[in-house]
Design an enzyme around this catalytic site. Structure first.
Site, PDB file in Angstrom:
ATOM      1  N   GLU A  50      43.528  37.693  46.365  1.00 64.72           N
ATOM      2  CA  GLU A  50      42.078  37.768  46.155  1.00 64.72           C
ATOM      3  C   GLU A  50      41.389  36.407  46.269  1.00 64.72           C
ATOM      4  O   GLU A  50      40.216  36.329  46.630  1.00 64.72           O
ATOM      5  CB  GLU A  50      41.754  38.392  44.792  1.00 64.72           C
ATOM      6  CG  GLU A  50      42.025  39.887  44.699  1.00 64.72           C
ATOM      7  CD  GLU A  50      43.445  40.225  44.284  1.00 64.72           C
ATOM      8  OE1 GLU A  50      44.298  39.298  44.240  1.00 64.72           O
ATOM      9  OE2 GLU A  50      43.712  41.407  44.001  1.00 64.72           O
ATOM     10  N   PHE A 112      44.229  48.964  30.417  1.00 68.70           N
ATOM     11  CA  PHE A 112      45.048  48.453  31.515  1.00 68.70           C
ATOM     12  C   PHE A 112      44.147  47.763  32.553  1.00 68.70           C
ATOM     13  O   PHE A 112      43.156  48.327  32.986  1.00 68.70           O
ATOM     14  CB  PHE A 112      45.816  49.609  32.173  1.00 68.70           C
ATOM     15  CG  PHE A 112      46.627  49.162  33.363  1.00 68.70           C
ATOM     16  CD1 PHE A 112      47.663  48.254  33.211  1.00 68.70           C
ATOM     17  CD2 PHE A 112      46.338  49.631  34.632  1.00 68.70           C
ATOM     18  CE1 PHE A 112      48.395  47.823  34.300  1.00 68.70           C
ATOM     19  CE2 PHE A 112      47.070  49.213  35.734  1.00 68.70           C
ATOM     20  CZ  PHE A 112      48.102  48.306  35.562  1.00 68.70           C
ATOM     21  N   GLN A 113      44.492  46.555  32.890  1.00 66.15           N
ATOM     22  CA  GLN A 113      43.753  45.738  33.858  1.00 66.15           C
ATOM     23  C   GLN A 113      42.311  45.493  33.446  1.00 66.15           C
ATOM     24  O   GLN A 113      41.417  45.403  34.280  1.00 66.15           O
ATOM     25  CB  GLN A 113      43.839  46.341  35.265  1.00 66.15           C
ATOM     26  CG  GLN A 113      45.275  46.282  35.776  1.00 66.15           C
ATOM     27  CD  GLN A 113      45.415  46.571  37.255  1.00 66.15           C
ATOM     28  OE1 GLN A 113      44.655  47.352  37.816  1.00 66.15           O
ATOM     29  NE2 GLN A 113      46.389  45.955  37.885  1.00 66.15           N
ATOM     30  N   LYS A 162      34.611  51.726  36.634  1.00 68.20           N
ATOM     31  CA  LYS A 162      35.075  52.772  37.537  1.00 68.20           C
ATOM     32  C   LYS A 162      34.302  54.084  37.369  1.00 68.20           C
ATOM     33  O   LYS A 162      33.971  54.748  38.352  1.00 68.20           O
ATOM     34  CB  LYS A 162      36.569  53.027  37.296  1.00 68.20           C
ATOM     35  CG  LYS A 162      37.161  54.014  38.295  1.00 68.20           C
ATOM     36  CD  LYS A 162      38.664  54.104  38.178  1.00 68.20           C
ATOM     37  CE  LYS A 162      39.222  55.009  39.272  1.00 68.20           C
ATOM     38  NZ  LYS A 162      40.682  55.117  39.211  1.00 68.20           N
ATOM     39  N   MET A 475      46.855  12.074  49.302  1.00 69.76           N
ATOM     40  CA  MET A 475      45.749  11.471  48.561  1.00 69.76           C
ATOM     41  C   MET A 475      46.221  11.007  47.180  1.00 69.76           C
ATOM     42  O   MET A 475      45.800   9.957  46.688  1.00 69.76           O
ATOM     43  CB  MET A 475      44.601  12.474  48.439  1.00 69.76           C
ATOM     44  CG  MET A 475      43.332  11.880  47.893  1.00 69.76           C
ATOM     45  SD  MET A 475      42.790  10.417  48.812  1.00 69.76           S
ATOM     46  CE  MET A 475      41.600  11.143  49.933  1.00 69.76           C
TER      47      MET A 475
HETATM   48  C1  LIG Z   1      44.135  23.197  43.736  1.00 71.95           C
HETATM   49  C2  LIG Z   1      44.250  21.706  43.684  1.00 71.95           C
HETATM   50  N1  LIG Z   1      45.250  21.126  42.990  1.00 71.95           N
HETATM   51  C3  LIG Z   1      45.364  19.784  42.963  1.00 71.95           C
HETATM   52  C4  LIG Z   1      44.469  18.986  43.612  1.00 71.95           C
HETATM   53  C5  LIG Z   1      44.605  17.473  43.555  1.00 71.95           C
HETATM   54  N2  LIG Z   1      44.853  16.924  44.893  1.00 71.95           N
HETATM   55  C6  LIG Z   1      43.894  16.400  45.661  1.00 71.95           C
HETATM   56  S1  LIG Z   1      44.421  15.905  47.154  1.00 71.95           S
HETATM   57  C7  LIG Z   1      46.015  16.349  46.803  1.00 71.95           C
HETATM   58  C8  LIG Z   1      47.102  16.173  47.800  1.00 71.95           C
HETATM   59  C9  LIG Z   1      46.942  17.051  48.982  1.00 71.95           C
HETATM   60  O1  LIG Z   1      48.111  16.977  49.750  1.00 71.95           O
HETATM   61  P1  LIG Z   1      48.133  17.478  51.244  1.00 71.95           P
HETATM   62  O2  LIG Z   1      47.516  18.817  51.332  1.00 71.95           O
HETATM   63  O3  LIG Z   1      49.492  17.324  51.794  1.00 71.95           O
HETATM   64  O4  LIG Z   1      47.091  16.505  51.941  1.00 71.95           O
HETATM   65  P2  LIG Z   1      47.231  14.934  52.289  1.00 71.95           P
HETATM   66  O5  LIG Z   1      46.473  14.206  51.219  1.00 71.95           O
HETATM   67  O6  LIG Z   1      48.666  14.588  52.313  1.00 71.95           O
HETATM   68  O7  LIG Z   1      46.565  14.806  53.608  1.00 71.95           O
HETATM   69  C10 LIG Z   1      46.093  16.872  45.507  1.00 71.95           C
HETATM   70  C11 LIG Z   1      47.318  17.331  44.876  1.00 71.95           C
HETATM   71  C12 LIG Z   1      43.422  19.641  44.295  1.00 71.95           C
HETATM   72  N3  LIG Z   1      42.482  18.966  44.937  1.00 71.95           N
HETATM   73  N4  LIG Z   1      43.351  20.984  44.344  1.00 71.95           N
END
Ligand SMILES: Cc1ncc(C[n+]2csc(CCOP(=O)(O)OP(=O)(O)O)c2C)c(N)n1
Ligand SMILES: [Mg+2]
Lengths: 566, 163
Positions: A50, A112-113, A162, A475
């Site tokens: 979803e 439920f749900q 529902k 990042m």
């Molecule tokens: C749902 C979620 N969890 C954690 C983060 C924190 N976060 C930001 S960038 C990143 C790394 C992303 O890694 P990747 O997709 O391999 O991209 P890269 O930076 O290596 O290009 C994380 C963990 C986020 N933005 N969103």
């Protein structure tokens, strides 16, 4: 004629000219799915989770001027949508999410749900409704579309028990809706607009700073006209990219944490800032105290009064619909407007900053992610819709793909939600069936909604997945490298799947690209020979590549770390 | 600065939680909150006692106005207004304290609305500061229970909050 509540839901969607909904069935929406089955005006895209339904509906909105719609069942169906709703909310995306609920006579009994949908979603929606009477159903859905798409847009949830979808009722869809409690301002205050024009005329070091509001209000054309008349430099936020043509000579690039040297300096040292549909957020202005050190006058045009003077004191607030306000400004300027001659010197200064070429990067024996973005831009002729996930790859796409048109750059700016990229591609394709769509992602992000490869197969979405695979949560790694003495805590991704095989397992085309010289041919092949296929392009990139310029957290906008400093 | 915000809001289920949720999500203060339907039962009027700098108050009113169910918002304390709060206070009233309690209630123009052999319930209306003073004037050991409605207020003269 009496029809069932479920049929009313579908009739409402038809009246709203909704051509598709993204959803996933379950117990409490079975009547609605049955009504959906008996017609063919509203298409249904069956996602695999979803969260993806909501992301796709969100991107459908972002990439068109229409309202995306998602449909999910109660309980877990709803809780799975929360990330998607919050993502849309943070970026002010108009969207309607229809959620099933347990029968009204069970509500509150831990049925439920059952979950408190209105309660769970309240902090991340523009508004939400629980329908308690079938007689209110049509008008509630009408209100939902109205609220979602007017004023500062946003997601609206309609929770439908529902039993209500089974009850019979006359169908009468209101043509218009009047709400005494909801009347967003449209027209800007003329006196304020006059003041703004006066200040623009006095500006010696002006900058036009625009955000997602320009995209959402479809004001790109008006903005371009205004900027050309003023001959002022223009910078966009991450959300504003495409609101002004990136190839125009007045464009000085994105600003903020990973903005260009010229954009950040121009913003900081400007004596007049014309802010349009932007909100001076923390990723844009850096440390607010540092930003406040320079004296300047700020004109701020926004549909949402609460965005004005929230983080930066504004001298001339103009609340109104952006394109209309810009038209007013242009009209007043036609009465004899002179840009201050000092602006020519300001341009000289800006050109000097531009001379630093802050997006320059060094090639290595590995594929550089920036290089992939440049080639992607070339191969697609700058015409693709680019969806992205969150991380370094997102910033590279924003910096190196030059967006000339609005609604082409589809990413999660406010919430920064990893996992949006692939479902965003699906939403874009439903709104723009003939579009070229590339999803720029990382090996971390793509795995957060990877199940949608199956949806893409079912509906033949020919997305080109550009996986900038650095084997790292890049990042995160960049921050750890720079601010945590290279203690790479949990940012290294091991046991990655073989993405080529994975793509093939889902029935798609997979490619692994490891050498710089293979980048362009592979991209060409993907966009020509495999035009109609989903191609998963696994680019093995330099794992050490970092995003520059960078304004570290807590630093001032001009205290950038440049690639050349490293 | 102390401010009294008056809100006219659609009398829908959940309206209160939208307002309360906004205050907690954005870190605004609520010192007291009262709500009840108005003469028009489709509308509720809410009074919130809050505090904050001018900038914070500006945001509070803007954010409240943004709530779809909110019809009108005013900061009552921006201009002339009257405000009242009601308190019911249960005190021990035995021996010599019984007479003393009666005397204190009279001085503060309170009314004794419930009497038992050992307790009084005193009703007191007024500005919050008056209620505070009354509590301060009593021997703390004799106070058994207090309940206050929180502030409600209304603009003076022609200042009218209506749809
Ligand atoms: C749902 C979620 N969890 C954690 C983060 C924190 N976060 C930001 S960038 C990143 C790394 C992303 O890694 P990747 O997709 O391999 O991209 P890269 O930076 O290596 O290009 C994380 C963990 C986020 N933005 N969103
Ligand atoms: Mg990565």
């Amino acid at each position: 004629m009496m029809i069932s509540g479920a049929e009313i839901v579908i009739r409402c969607l038809q009246e709203e000219k909704v051509d598709c909904v993204f959803g996933y069935p379950g117990g409490s929406v079975l009547h609605i799915y049955d009504a959906l089955f008996k017609q063919d005006q509203v298409k249904h895209i069956l996602v695999r989770h979803e969260q993806a339904a909501v992301h796709a509906a969100d991107a459908y909105s972002r990439s068109s001027q229409r309202v995306g719609v998602a449909l999910v069942t109660s309980g877990p169906g709803v809780t799975n949508t929360v990330t998607g709703i919050a993502t849309a909310y943070m970026d002010s995306i108009p969207m309607v999410v229809l959620t099933g609920q347990v029968p009204s006579f069970y509500i509150g009994q831990d049925a439920f749900q059952e979950c408190d949908t209105v309660g769970i979603t309240r902090p991340c929606v523009k508004h939400n409704f629980l329908v308690k009477d079938v007689k209110d159903l049509a008008v509630t859905i009408k209100k939902a579309f109205h609220i979602a798409s007017t004023g500062r847009p946003g997601p609206v949830v309609v929770d439908i028990p529902k039993d209500i979808t089974a009850q019979m009722c006359e169908f009468d869809y209101p043509k218009t809706i009047q709400m005494r409690s909801y009347n967003p301002v449209v027209k800007g205050h003329l006196g304020q607009i006059k003041k703004a024009v006066q200040i623009l005329q006095e500006a010696k070091r002006p900058v036009i700073y625009t955000g997602g509001g320009v995209i959402l209000s479809d004001a790109a054309e008006q903005l371009t006209k205004l900027a050309h008349k003023l001959n002022f430099p223009v910078t966009n936020t991450l959300m504003g990219l495409g609101g002004y043509p990136a190839t125009d000579k007045q464009f000085i690039g994105m600003l903020g944490m990973h903005g260009t040297f010229e954009a950040n300096n121009a913003m900081h040292y400007a004596d007049v800032i014309l802010a349009i549909g932007a909100r001076f957020d923390d990723r844009v202005i850096g440390n607010p105290e540092h930003f406040g050190e320079e004296k300047r006058r700020v004109i701020h045009i926004d549909i949402d009064p609460s965005s004005i003077s929230k983080r930066v004191k504004v001298d001339v607030p103009i609340v109104g619909n952006v394109p209309d306000v810009i038209e007013e400004i242009v009209k007043l300027m036609d009465g004899g407007f002179k840009t201050d001659p000092e602006v020519a010197n300001w341009w000289k200064q800006i050109d000097e900053w531009r001379g630093r070429d802050s997006l320059r990067y060094k090639q290595s024996e590995h594929i550089m992610p920036q290089f992939v973005m440049e080639k992607l831009y070339e191969v697609t002729g700058g015409n693709a819709f680019i969806t992205s996930d969150v991380g370094q790859h997102q910033m590279f796409a924003a910096q190196y793909y030059k967006f000339d048109k609005p609604r082409r750059w589809i990413n999660s700016g406010g919430l920064g939600t990893m996992g949006v990229g692939l479902p965003y591609g699906m939403g874009v394709l439903m709104a723009n069936p003939d579009a070229q769509v590339a999803c720029v992602t990382g090996e971390g992000s793509i795995q957060m909604c990877i199940q949608e490869l199956s949806t893409c197969k079912q509906y033949g979405f020919p997305i080109k997945i550009i996986n900038l695979n650095n084997g790292m949560l890049g990042m995160v790694r960049q921050w750890q490298e720079m601010f945590y003495s290279k203690r790479y805590s949990q940012s290294y991704v091991t046991s990655l799947p073989d993405f080529v095989k994975l793509a093939e397992a889902y029935g798609h085309v997979g490619m692994k690209i490891e050498k710089p010289e293979d980048v362009e041919p592979a991209l060409r092949k993907a966009f020509t020979e495999h035009k109609d296929d989903l191609v998963f392009m696994d680019f093995i990139i330099d794992p050490g590549a970092n995003v520059f310029p960078m304004v570290a957290a807590g630093k001032g906008l001009t205290e950038m770390i440049l690639a050349e400093d490293i | 600065m102390r401010h009294i915000i008056s809100i006219l809001i659609e009398n829908e289920s959940g309206a209160l939680s939208r307002v309360a949720g906004l205050f907690s999500a954005r870190g605004y203060n609520i010192e007291s909150l009262t709500v009840a339907p108005t003469e028009d039962p489709s509308l509720s009027r809410m009074t919130i006692l809050t505090s904050g700098s001018d900038e914070v108050l500006e945001q509070i009113t803007k954010q409240l106005n943004k709530l779809v169910d909110v019809v009108k918002v005013v900061d009552l304390s921006e201009a002339a207004h009257v405000e009242r709060e009601l308190m019911l206070i249960k005190v021990r009233a035995t021996g010599k304290d019984r007479e003393e309690m009666k005397r204190m209630a009279d001085i503060f123009r309170g009314r004794i609305i419930d009497v038992t052999e050992s307790t009084y319930v005193i009703e007191l209306t007024g500005a919050s500061s008056k209620l505070d003073s009354f509590i301060a004037a009593l021997d703390a050991g004799l106070i058994l229970e207090t309940v206050r409605t929180g502030v409600c207020g209304i603009g003076r003269g022609d200042r009218i909050l209506k749809v």
